[in-house]
Design a protein around this motif. Structure first.
Motif, mmCIF file in Angstrom:
data_model
loop_
_atom_site.group_PDB
_atom_site.id
_atom_site.type_symbol
_atom_site.label_atom_id
_atom_site.label_comp_id
_atom_site.label_asym_id
_atom_site.label_seq_id
_atom_site.Cartn_x
_atom_site.Cartn_y
_atom_site.Cartn_z
ATOM 1 N N GLU A 265 -17.973 36.680 56.126
ATOM 2 C CA GLU A 265 -17.129 36.625 54.939
ATOM 3 C C GLU A 265 -15.674 36.867 55.332
ATOM 4 O O GLU A 265 -15.377 37.591 56.293
ATOM 5 C CB GLU A 265 -17.557 37.671 53.910
ATOM 6 N N VAL A 266 -14.766 36.272 54.585
ATOM 7 C CA VAL A 266 -13.336 36.398 54.833
ATOM 8 C C VAL A 266 -12.639 36.722 53.520
ATOM 9 O O VAL A 266 -12.907 36.082 52.498
ATOM 10 C CB VAL A 266 -12.751 35.105 55.437
ATOM 11 N N GLY A 267 -11.769 37.724 53.537
ATOM 12 C CA GLY A 267 -10.959 38.064 52.377
ATOM 13 C C GLY A 267 -9.535 37.571 52.574
ATOM 14 O O GLY A 267 -8.959 37.746 53.659
ATOM 15 N N CYS A 268 -8.941 36.966 51.566
ATOM 16 C CA CYS A 268 -7.600 36.391 51.642
ATOM 17 C C CYS A 268 -6.638 37.222 50.803
ATOM 18 O O CYS A 268 -6.946 37.571 49.658
ATOM 19 C CB CYS A 268 -7.588 34.937 51.172
ATOM 20 N N PHE A 269 -5.462 37.509 51.375
ATOM 21 C CA PHE A 269 -4.445 38.290 50.687
ATOM 22 C C PHE A 269 -3.083 37.646 50.928
ATOM 23 O O PHE A 269 -2.864 36.928 51.902
ATOM 24 C CB PHE A 269 -4.424 39.739 51.201
ATOM 25 N N ASP A 270 -2.161 37.957 50.015
ATOM 26 C CA ASP A 270 -0.793 37.473 50.115
ATOM 27 C C ASP A 270 0.128 38.681 50.155
ATOM 28 O O ASP A 270 0.139 39.496 49.226
ATOM 29 C CB ASP A 270 -0.455 36.571 48.924
ATOM 30 N N MET A 271 0.881 38.823 51.249
ATOM 31 C CA MET A 271 1.799 39.947 51.395
ATOM 32 C C MET A 271 3.134 39.595 50.753
ATOM 33 O O MET A 271 3.813 38.637 51.163
ATOM 34 C CB MET A 271 1.993 40.268 52.880
ATOM 35 N N THR A 272 3.492 40.362 49.738
ATOM 36 C CA THR A 272 4.731 40.123 49.010
ATOM 37 C C THR A 272 5.628 41.350 49.101
ATOM 38 O O THR A 272 5.251 42.384 49.672
ATOM 39 C CB THR A 272 4.440 39.803 47.532
ATOM 40 N N GLY A 273 6.824 41.237 48.544
ATOM 41 C CA GLY A 273 7.733 42.369 48.548
ATOM 42 C C GLY A 273 7.259 43.518 47.678
ATOM 43 O O GLY A 273 7.695 44.658 47.861
ATOM 44 N N ASP A 274 6.369 43.238 46.742
ATOM 45 C CA ASP A 274 5.846 44.273 45.842
ATOM 46 C C ASP A 274 4.486 44.784 46.280
ATOM 47 O O ASP A 274 3.802 45.459 45.508
ATOM 48 C CB ASP A 274 5.745 43.723 44.419
ATOM 49 N N GLY A 275 4.067 44.460 47.492
ATOM 50 C CA GLY A 275 2.772 44.927 47.977
ATOM 51 C C GLY A 275 1.902 43.770 48.415
ATOM 52 O O GLY A 275 2.383 42.710 48.839
ATOM 53 N N ILE A 276 0.612 43.973 48.298
ATOM 54 C CA ILE A 276 -0.350 42.975 48.733
ATOM 55 C C ILE A 276 -1.154 42.514 47.527
ATOM 56 O O ILE A 276 -1.558 43.323 46.683
ATOM 57 C CB ILE A 276 -1.272 43.543 49.837
ATOM 58 N N ALA A 277 -1.359 41.207 47.420
ATOM 59 C CA ALA A 277 -2.062 40.625 46.277
ATOM 60 C C ALA A 277 -3.250 39.823 46.775
ATOM 61 O O ALA A 277 -3.206 39.206 47.852
ATOM 62 C CB ALA A 277 -1.127 39.734 45.458
ATOM 63 N N GLU A 278 -4.315 39.827 45.982
ATOM 64 C CA GLU A 278 -5.499 39.052 46.338
ATOM 65 C C GLU A 278 -5.245 37.567 46.089
ATOM 66 O O GLU A 278 -4.503 37.190 45.188
ATOM 67 C CB GLU A 278 -6.696 39.503 45.502
ATOM 68 N N VAL A 279 -5.885 36.742 46.925
ATOM 69 C CA VAL A 279 -5.829 35.289 46.765
ATOM 70 C C VAL A 279 -7.262 34.799 46.636
ATOM 71 O O VAL A 279 -7.899 34.440 47.626
ATOM 72 C CB VAL A 279 -5.117 34.605 47.948
ATOM 73 N N PRO A 280 -7.826 34.815 45.421
ATOM 74 C CA PRO A 280 -9.232 34.419 45.268
ATOM 75 C C PRO A 280 -9.481 32.949 45.548
ATOM 76 O O PRO A 280 -10.584 32.571 45.929
ATOM 77 C CB PRO A 280 -9.551 34.780 43.811
ATOM 78 N N ASP A 281 -8.464 32.080 45.371
ATOM 79 C CA ASP A 281 -8.625 30.653 45.632
ATOM 80 C C ASP A 281 -7.417 30.166 46.422
ATOM 81 O O ASP A 281 -6.424 29.705 45.856
ATOM 82 C CB ASP A 281 -8.750 29.875 44.319
ATOM 83 N N PRO A 282 -7.476 30.255 47.765
ATOM 84 C CA PRO A 282 -6.307 29.895 48.580
ATOM 85 C C PRO A 282 -6.212 28.411 48.879
ATOM 86 O O PRO A 282 -5.522 28.017 49.821
ATOM 87 C CB PRO A 282 -6.551 30.698 49.862
ATOM 88 N N SER A 283 -6.882 27.565 48.135
ATOM 89 C CA SER A 283 -6.939 26.141 48.461
ATOM 90 C C SER A 283 -5.565 25.500 48.495
ATOM 91 O O SER A 283 -5.254 24.688 49.369
ATOM 92 C CB SER A 283 -7.832 25.413 47.455
ATOM 93 N N ALA A 284 -4.703 25.832 47.539
ATOM 94 C CA ALA A 284 -3.409 25.165 47.454
ATOM 95 C C ALA A 284 -2.429 25.605 48.533
ATOM 96 O O ALA A 284 -1.379 24.984 48.701
ATOM 97 C CB ALA A 284 -2.788 25.428 46.079
ATOM 98 N N LEU A 285 -2.753 26.658 49.296
ATOM 99 C CA LEU A 285 -1.817 27.163 50.280
ATOM 100 C C LEU A 285 -1.689 26.260 51.489
ATOM 101 O O LEU A 285 -0.686 26.298 52.194
ATOM 102 C CB LEU A 285 -2.249 28.566 50.735
ATOM 103 N N PHE A 286 -2.731 25.452 51.784
ATOM 104 C CA PHE A 286 -2.747 24.673 53.014
ATOM 105 C C PHE A 286 -2.638 23.181 52.751
ATOM 106 O O PHE A 286 -3.014 22.379 53.598
ATOM 107 C CB PHE A 286 -4.037 24.968 53.786
ATOM 108 N N LEU A 287 -2.148 22.817 51.582
ATOM 109 C CA LEU A 287 -1.976 21.410 51.243
ATOM 110 C C LEU A 287 -0.503 21.121 51.014
ATOM 111 O O LEU A 287 0.235 21.940 50.455
ATOM 112 C CB LEU A 287 -2.774 21.044 49.979
#
Length: 455
Positions: A265-287
Motif C-alpha cells: 500500500e502507498v499513501g499520498c500526501f501534498d506538502m504545502t506551506g500550511d502543513g501536509i495534506a492528504e491526496v486521496p486521488d492523485p491521478s491529476a498530478l501526473f497528467l
C-alpha cells in the motif's frame, strides 16, 4: 548445578552481525559495516544452566486450530492515507518505525497524526529529541495541529520519557527520533548502535505491556537505508518509509514491513506551506494539461495497490553528431536505450540520427516495465510529429524481439483507465510494437497547422 569455565578471546564484537575480533577495527570484517565494532561486555567466565519454569495457564501452548483468528482491533489515526499504509489503522501495542530523508516532512506528518488522534478523543505524548517544545508549538500553530490532549516533551533521556509515559498515560506515543534518545543502562552516545538497540527495546517492551502504540522516527544513512543496527527493523512491527522529491510537493509513505497488513500500500500526501495534506486521488498530478501535443502518451502505472495515470513525454531532434544525446528524467536510462534499439530494429524508425529526450510529468518515477509501450509510442509520435487523441493510453512491456508482453494487474489498470475517461487502451492485444504503433496512428489527433508533417 553444573558449571563450566569459558575464556574470553574476542573482546570486540560487531553489533550488526556478531563478528568478533581481538582488537578494535573501524570496519567489520564480515558485514563490512563501518563503526559497528564495539567492546563486548565483560564475561564472568562461568556459564550456568537455566532451570525450566512451568508456563501459566494463559501462556500455555495450545493447538494452532484453537487460536483465535479474529482481527486485532484497530484505532484510526485520523489520517486516512496513513491508515491505508498501516493496513486500516493503528493496532494497540504496535511499534511503528517511520524513516525518511532529512527535511522530507516526517515530523510534520507525525504532528498531524498526533493532532488528529487527540481530536478523536485519545491522549497523545509527542517526545521530541531534536526540537524544543516551543519549536514544535510554532509548527503546530502553522499547521493547525493544536489540541489540549496533545502533550509535548523535549527529552533525550529514556528514563525521563518513561516517566512522562507514567504521568500522562497516553493512548499514542511518538518519539522523534530514536537516534537522539540515550539510556543510562548502555554505553556510548545517543545514536550509537548499542544505544539505539537499548532504547528501542525498552520502548517496545512498554508498548507491549501497556497496549500502547508507539511510533518511532528513524534517521537514514546517505545510501537511504535506516541508520542504526539492523535489529531495529526486526524489533518493530511496522517499517514505513517517507519519501519525496525536494523539487515537488508530492510525498509517498510506503510500508516495507507490516505484521498487521499488506506491504504494497502507498499513501499520498501534498506538502504545502500550511502543513501536509492528504491526496486521496492523485491521478491529476501526473497528467499534462491543454491540447494534445506530439510526443506524449499516457500509461497506467501501479504504486503499490494504487493505479495511477502517468504521462510520458518525448522529444526528438535531428542531429549530425556521431553520438546522439539520450537524456531521461523519471525513467530508467538503460530501459529507454533498449526501447530505442527495439524501435530502430523492429519498427524501422531512424532514431540513430536524432537526439532523444524522455521525461515524466509531475516528478513521478517509472520503474516498472509496463511503461515500455507508452515510452515507445511517445518517442515514435515525436518523430512523426503526431499527437494522440484524448482518451488514449498504452500499457505493455516490450521485448527485444519487438513483442508486447502482458503486465501484472492488467484488469485493474484498465478499470482505472476507464474511470478516468480513457476509452482506448492499447496493450498486449496488439502483440508487436509495430502493430501497436499502427493502431496508435488511427487514434492520432488532427495535425496542427503550425507543425511540419512527419517523415
Amino acid at each position: 548445578m553444573a558449571t563450566r569455565r569459558t575464556t574470553q578471546t574476542a573482546p570486540y564484537r560487531c553489533t550488526e552481525c556478531g563478528w568478533t575480533t581481538v582488537k578494535w577495527v573501524g570496519r567489520c570484517g564480515e558485514c563490512q559495516q563501518w563503526g559497528t565494532v564495539v567492546e563486548a561486555a565483560e564475561q564472568t567466565g562461568i556459564v550456568r544452566s537455566v532451570a525450566a519454569v512451568a508456563p501459566s495457564a494463559q501462556r500455555a501452548a495450545r493447538p494452532i486450530t484453537d487460536v483465535d483468528t479474529r482481527d486485532t482491533p484497530r484505532r484510526t489515526s485520523g489520517v486516512a492515507e496513513f491508515d491505508r499504509v498501516l493496513g486500516g489503522g493503528v493496532v494497540p501495542g504496535a511499534a511503528i518505525l517511520l524513516s525518511g530523508e532529512p527535511g522530507v516532512g516526517k515530523s510534520t506528518l507525525l504532528l498531524e497524526v498526533a493532532a488528529q488522534s487527540a481530536r478523536a478523543g485519545g491522549r497523545v505524548l509527542y517526545a521530541s529529541g531534536e526540537e524544543s517544545t516551543a519549536q514544535v508549538r510554532l509548527r503546530a500553530e502553522r499547521t493547525g495541529a493544536l489540541h489540549e490532549q496533545l502533550f509535548l516533551a523535549s527529552e533525550t533521556d529514556l528514563a525521563t520519557i518513561l516517566g512522562h509515559i507514567d504521568e500522562v498515560r497516553p493512548d499514542l506515543l511518538i518519539v522523534d527520533s530514536v537516534q537522539t534518545v540515550a539510556s543510562a543502562l548502555s554505553d556510548g552516545a545517543a545514536g550509537h548502535p548499542s544505544q539505539v538497540r537499548e532504547v528501542a527495546s525498552a520502548l517496545i517492551r512498554v508498548a507491549k505491556e501497556r497496549n500502547l502504540p508507539v511510533i518511532l522516527v528513524g534517521h537514514v544513512t546517505k545510501d537511504g537505508s535506516i541508520a542504526g543496527p539492523r535489529v531495529l527493523e526486526h524489533l518493530v512491527d511496522v517499517v514505513c518509509h517517507f519519501e519525496g522529491d525536494r523539487q515537488t510537493s508530492l510525498r509517498f509513505v510506503r510500508a516495507l514491513k507490516n505484521r498487521f497488513g499488506p506491504t504494497d500500500e502507498v499513501g499520498c500526501f501534498d506538502m504545502t506551506g500550511d502543513g501536509i495534506a492528504e491526496v486521496p486521488d492523485p491521478s491529476a498530478l501526473f497528467l499534462g494539461h491543454g491540447d494534445p501535443v506530439p510526443g506524449t502518451c499516457v500509461t497506467i502505472a501501479l504504486e503499490g495497490r494504487r493505479a495511477l495515470p502517468v504521462e510520458v513525454q518525448a522529444l526528438t531532434i535531428d542531429t549530425t553528431a556521431p553520438n546522439p544525446r539520450r537524456v531521461v528524467n523519471g525513467v530508467d536510462g538503460a530501459r529507454v536505450a533498449m526501447i530505442l534499439a527495439v524501435l530502430e530494429k523492429r519498427a524501422r524508425l531512424p532514431l540513430s540520427q536524432h537526439d532523444v529526450y524522455v521525461s515524466t510529468v509531475g516528478g513521478v518515477r517509472l520503474v516498472e516495465p509496463a511503461a515500455d509501450l507508452a515510452i515507445a509510442v511517445a518517442i515514435a509520435n515525436s518523430l512523426k510529429d503526431r499527437a494522440l487523441a484524448r482518451g488514449t493510453a498504452a500499457i505493455g512491456e516490450l521485448t527485444l524481439a519487438g513483442e508486447i508482453r502482458p503486465v501484472t494487474q492488467a484488469s485493474q489498470r484498465r478499470t482505472e483507465a476507464a474511470r478516468l475517461g480513457f476509452s482506448t487502451v492499447v496493450d498486449a492485444e496488439q502483440r508487436t510494437v509495430s502493430a501497436a504503433l499502427r493502431a496508435m496512428d488511427r487514434f492520432a489527433a488532427p495535425a496542427s497547422a503550425e507543425t511540419a508533417p512527419g517523415f
